[in-house]
Scaffold this motif. Structure first.
Motif, PDB file in Angstrom:
ATOM      1  N   ILE A   1       0.858  -1.186   0.000  1.00 18.49           N
ATOM      2  CA  ILE A   1       0.000   0.000   0.000  1.00 18.49           C
ATOM      3  C   ILE A   1       0.892   1.234   0.000  1.00 18.49           C
ATOM      4  O   ILE A   1       1.761   1.392   0.869  1.00 18.49           O
ATOM      5  CB  ILE A   1      -0.943   0.007   1.217  1.00 18.49           C
ATOM      6  N   ILE A   2       0.682   2.093  -0.998  1.00 16.39           N
ATOM      7  CA  ILE A   2       1.504   3.285  -1.183  1.00 16.39           C
ATOM      8  C   ILE A   2       0.627   4.513  -0.951  1.00 16.39           C
ATOM      9  O   ILE A   2      -0.312   4.774  -1.716  1.00 16.39           O
ATOM     10  CB  ILE A   2       2.126   3.307  -2.589  1.00 16.39           C
ATOM     11  N   ILE A   3       0.941   5.282   0.104  1.00 17.70           N
ATOM     12  CA  ILE A   3       0.162   6.463   0.470  1.00 17.70           C
ATOM     13  C   ILE A   3       0.971   7.717   0.163  1.00 17.70           C
ATOM     14  O   ILE A   3       2.084   7.874   0.649  1.00 17.70           O
ATOM     15  CB  ILE A   3      -0.211   6.435   1.962  1.00 17.70           C
ATOM     16  N   GLY A   4       0.417   8.601  -0.635  1.00 19.89           N
ATOM     17  CA  GLY A   4       1.098   9.847  -0.977  1.00 19.89           C
ATOM     18  C   GLY A   4       0.838  10.226  -2.412  1.00 19.89           C
ATOM     19  O   GLY A   4       0.391   9.403  -3.217  1.00 19.89           O
ATOM     20  N   ASP A   5       1.115  11.483  -2.750  1.00 22.45           N
ATOM     21  CA  ASP A   5       0.939  11.910  -4.134  1.00 22.45           C
ATOM     22  C   ASP A   5       2.291  12.213  -4.765  1.00 22.45           C
ATOM     23  O   ASP A   5       3.315  12.210  -4.099  1.00 22.45           O
ATOM     24  CB  ASP A   5       0.004  13.120  -4.225  1.00 22.45           C
ATOM     25  N   GLY A   6       2.283  12.464  -6.061  1.00 18.46           N
ATOM     26  CA  GLY A   6       3.545  12.741  -6.755  1.00 18.46           C
ATOM     27  C   GLY A   6       3.573  12.125  -8.131  1.00 18.46           C
ATOM     28  O   GLY A   6       2.599  12.194  -8.889  1.00 18.46           O
TER      29      GLY A   6
ATOM     30  N   SER B   1       2.975   8.103 -12.783  1.00 19.32           N
ATOM     31  CA  SER B   1       3.139   7.396 -14.060  1.00 19.32           C
ATOM     32  C   SER B   1       4.264   6.369 -14.012  1.00 19.32           C
ATOM     33  O   SER B   1       4.079   5.205 -14.385  1.00 19.32           O
ATOM     34  CB  SER B   1       3.390   8.398 -15.193  1.00 19.32           C
ATOM     35  N   LYS B   2       5.433   6.799 -13.540  1.00 16.21           N
ATOM     36  CA  LYS B   2       6.575   5.889 -13.496  1.00 16.21           C
ATOM     37  C   LYS B   2       6.307   4.732 -12.524  1.00 16.21           C
ATOM     38  O   LYS B   2       6.643   3.585 -12.803  1.00 16.21           O
ATOM     39  CB  LYS B   2       7.835   6.640 -13.082  1.00 16.21           C
ATOM     40  N   CYS B   3       5.666   5.049 -11.395  1.00 13.09           N
ATOM     41  CA  CYS B   3       5.364   4.002 -10.399  1.00 13.09           C
ATOM     42  C   CYS B   3       4.405   2.970 -10.977  1.00 13.09           C
ATOM     43  O   CYS B   3       4.572   1.763 -10.772  1.00 13.09           O
ATOM     44  CB  CYS B   3       4.758   4.629  -9.149  1.00 13.09           C
ATOM     45  N   LEU B   4       3.408   3.435 -11.707  1.00 15.71           N
ATOM     46  CA  LEU B   4       2.434   2.513 -12.293  1.00 15.71           C
ATOM     47  C   LEU B   4       3.078   1.617 -13.345  1.00 15.71           C
ATOM     48  O   LEU B   4       2.733   0.442 -13.480  1.00 15.71           O
ATOM     49  CB  LEU B   4       1.268   3.301 -12.894  1.00 15.71           C
TER      50      LEU B   4
ATOM     51  N   LYS C   1      -1.967  -6.298  -6.729  1.00 14.98           N
ATOM     52  CA  LYS C   1      -1.363  -6.463  -5.405  1.00 14.98           C
ATOM     53  C   LYS C   1      -0.785  -5.153  -4.848  1.00 14.98           C
ATOM     54  O   LYS C   1      -0.239  -5.130  -3.746  1.00 14.98           O
ATOM     55  CB  LYS C   1      -0.246  -7.508  -5.470  1.00 14.98           C
ATOM     56  N   ILE C   2      -0.874  -4.069  -5.636  1.00 20.01           N
ATOM     57  CA  ILE C   2      -0.279  -2.795  -5.221  1.00 20.01           C
ATOM     58  C   ILE C   2      -1.365  -1.726  -5.243  1.00 20.01           C
ATOM     59  O   ILE C   2      -1.980  -1.470  -6.281  1.00 20.01           O
ATOM     60  CB  ILE C   2       0.899  -2.407  -6.135  1.00 20.01           C
ATOM     61  N   LEU C   3      -1.602  -1.118  -4.101  1.00 18.55           N
ATOM     62  CA  LEU C   3      -2.672  -0.132  -3.955  1.00 18.55           C
ATOM     63  C   LEU C   3      -2.083   1.265  -3.767  1.00 18.55           C
ATOM     64  O   LEU C   3      -1.279   1.490  -2.869  1.00 18.55           O
ATOM     65  CB  LEU C   3      -3.545  -0.491  -2.742  1.00 18.55           C
ATOM     66  N   PHE C   4      -2.487   2.205  -4.634  1.00 17.82           N
ATOM     67  CA  PHE C   4      -2.127   3.617  -4.491  1.00 17.82           C
ATOM     68  C   PHE C   4      -3.340   4.355  -3.925  1.00 17.82           C
ATOM     69  O   PHE C   4      -4.422   4.322  -4.524  1.00 17.82           O
ATOM     70  CB  PHE C   4      -1.745   4.228  -5.841  1.00 17.82           C
ATOM     71  N   THR C   5      -3.178   5.015  -2.802  1.00 14.58           N
ATOM     72  CA  THR C   5      -4.314   5.721  -2.187  1.00 14.58           C
ATOM     73  C   THR C   5      -4.338   7.202  -2.514  1.00 14.58           C
ATOM     74  O   THR C   5      -5.350   7.865  -2.312  1.00 14.58           O
ATOM     75  CB  THR C   5      -4.267   5.588  -0.658  1.00 14.58           C
ATOM     76  N   GLY C   6      -3.209   7.756  -2.989  1.00 17.24           N
ATOM     77  CA  GLY C   6      -3.098   9.203  -3.089  1.00 17.24           C
ATOM     78  C   GLY C   6      -2.829   9.790  -1.709  1.00 17.24           C
ATOM     79  O   GLY C   6      -2.587   9.074  -0.737  1.00 17.24           O
ATOM     80  N   LYS C   7      -2.868  11.108  -1.622  1.00 16.65           N
ATOM     81  CA  LYS C   7      -2.636  11.777  -0.341  1.00 16.65           C
ATOM     82  C   LYS C   7      -3.877  11.623   0.534  1.00 16.65           C
ATOM     83  O   LYS C   7      -4.995  11.836   0.086  1.00 16.65           O
ATOM     84  CB  LYS C   7      -2.340  13.261  -0.579  1.00 16.65           C
ATOM     85  N   LEU C   8      -3.673  11.239   1.787  1.00 14.18           N
ATOM     86  CA  LEU C   8      -4.772  11.011   2.707  1.00 14.18           C
ATOM     87  C   LEU C   8      -4.683  11.951   3.906  1.00 14.18           C
ATOM     88  O   LEU C   8      -3.624  12.524   4.192  1.00 14.18           O
ATOM     89  CB  LEU C   8      -4.755   9.565   3.216  1.00 14.18           C
TER      90      LEU C   8
END
Length: 410
Positions: free
Chosen positions: A264-269, A272-275, A284-291
């Motif tokens: 689980i990856i929390i944060g913005d930025g 594109s490269k991460c995806l 299996k990889i969850l991006f939540t954005g900034k919380l």
């Protein structure tokens, strides 16, 4: 009473780090301090004053002037002193606490107007760390070169920035370091006397809530996460300096060994490269954005492992939050992060590979450490050690005692 002026900037740095530091700093102070927060680069249309309890916030609007030979910010900061003069009582003790490597042009003005004032600088970062990715060895190589031997623009800019910072640091009365790493660097490379440096690590108010296994399962089900999955957590900006790309590659290797985990990856930025790095393992990889803080803390309560492959840090609030929640950390041994994580105590460290053109990490080694942490048969003991590290070194009480001592003795 002591008049304290804490300088802040309305920026991403304030949101992610220095802003949190100032919030905790205010919590460290008692009624002996009249607290003033000076907020530069405000979006408010005019100079604004907001008072709440013993804290007065001064918002100075963003600079509207056009740059002329780099002098625009200099004029902006100098003019801010004239604004502040209406709020300063010269018969009282006056402390100016800065948190950025700038404002050197106003130091002379401050001392001219208020000769007995004290100027403090908190070191939250070194400017050269960003272009050099925290490569301390390369930094030292550059500053030791003669100007004629500097062939690259990067090296010339780094040496010029070092000289400016060197002069700036000499003009302070006291410097606050958040890590032993920074203190050693100031003594050896910036020639700052040790008695001018105070080592005061970041501290956080204890807001950890610990859940039972059943409570964790219930929240996971609510979030549509398999209750039996192990959660590996990253919190921070999706920037190159945070090493998220290395983390994703290591996690993909881990999935070849075991399927019962989720990153689980929390944060913005930079998404594109991460995806792109996540290809074939997106499920299996969850991006939540900034919380919000409350939402982030919910994930802390669920996490089994935290990962910080930062290329440079001073005293990370994320690492402190993880320790506070009893989460073992896989961390780089870069800069200040090296002293926050102790192998086998509150996590495991991975070696930072520093080359002139790149700072990186061994993905296989990172995968091995993730596996080691997940397979640890003394999980509760490791979590308890994480908590003790927080309580012993990074609690708000630790920070409060040292900050009050510094302010009263300076």
């Amino acid at each position: 009473m002591t008049q304290l002026f804490i300088f802040n900037e309305i920026s991403r740095a304030a949101i992610y780090g220095i802003g949190t530091y100032i919030q905790q700093l205010i919590s460290c102070l008692d009624d002996e301090f009249q607290i003033n927060i000076v907020n530069y680069y405000s979006d408010k249309p005019e100079f604004t004053i907001i008072e709440n309890d013993n804290v007065r916030e001064l918002y100075i609007p963003r600079n509207q002037l056009k740059y002329t030979e780099g002098k625009c910010d200099e004029t902006y900061f100098i003019n801010s002193v004239y604004l502040l003069s209406d709020f300063i009582e010269p018969e009282k003790k006056i402390i100016f606490h800065f948190n950025h490597f700038r404002y050197e042009k106003i130091f002379t003005l401050l001392r001219e107007y208020w000769p007995t004032c004290k100027i403090i600088l908190g070191i939250h970062y070194f400017n050269w760390c960003f272009p050099l990715n925290g490569n301390t060895g390369y930094f030292r190589e550059i500053i030791q070169k003669s100007p004629d031997d500097l062939t690259e623009t990067l090296e010339k800019d780094t040496q010029n920035a070092y000289k400016q910072d060197f002069a700036f640091l000499q003009n302070t009365d006291q410097i606050i370091c958040l890590a032993q790493y920074a203190k050693a660097l100031l003594c050896s490379d910036y020639q700052i006397p040790e008695n001018k440096i105070s080592l005061i690590r970041n501290g956080l108010k204890d807001e950890a809530i610990f859940l039972t296994s059943e409570e964790k399962k219930a929240i996971k089900e609510k979030l549509h996460i398999n209750p039996n999955e192990k959660i590996i957590l990253f919190v921070g900006r999706l920037d190159k300096i945070k090493g998220v790309d290395h983390l994703i590659r290591a996690f993909k290797k881990l999935l070849q060994e075991r399927k019962d985990c989720r990153l689980i990856i929390i944060g913005d930025g930079e998404y594109s490269k991460c995806l792109q790095e996540c290809k074939d393992d997106w499920g299996k990889i969850l991006f939540t954005g900034k919380l919000s803080k409350e939402e982030v803390y919910q994930f802390y309560r669920l996490a089994d492992i935290g990962v910080m492959l930062s290329k440079h840090e001073q005293c990370s609030f994320v690492a402190i939050e993880m320790m506070m929640h009893g989460i073992p950390i896989i961390a780089s041994n870069s800069t200040g992060l090296d002293e926050m994580v102790i192998d086998g105590v509150n996590g495991y460290k991975i070696k930072t590979i520093e080359n002139k053109d790149e700072v990186s990490f061994d993905t296989d080694e990172c995968c091995r450490l993730l596996s080691l942490a997940l397979n640890n048969n003394k999980e509760e003991e490791l979590k308890n050690k994480c908590r003790r590290q927080y309580e012993t070194h990074y609690s708000l009480a630790c920070m409060k005692e040292k900050m009050q001592t510094l302010y009263k003795l300076i």
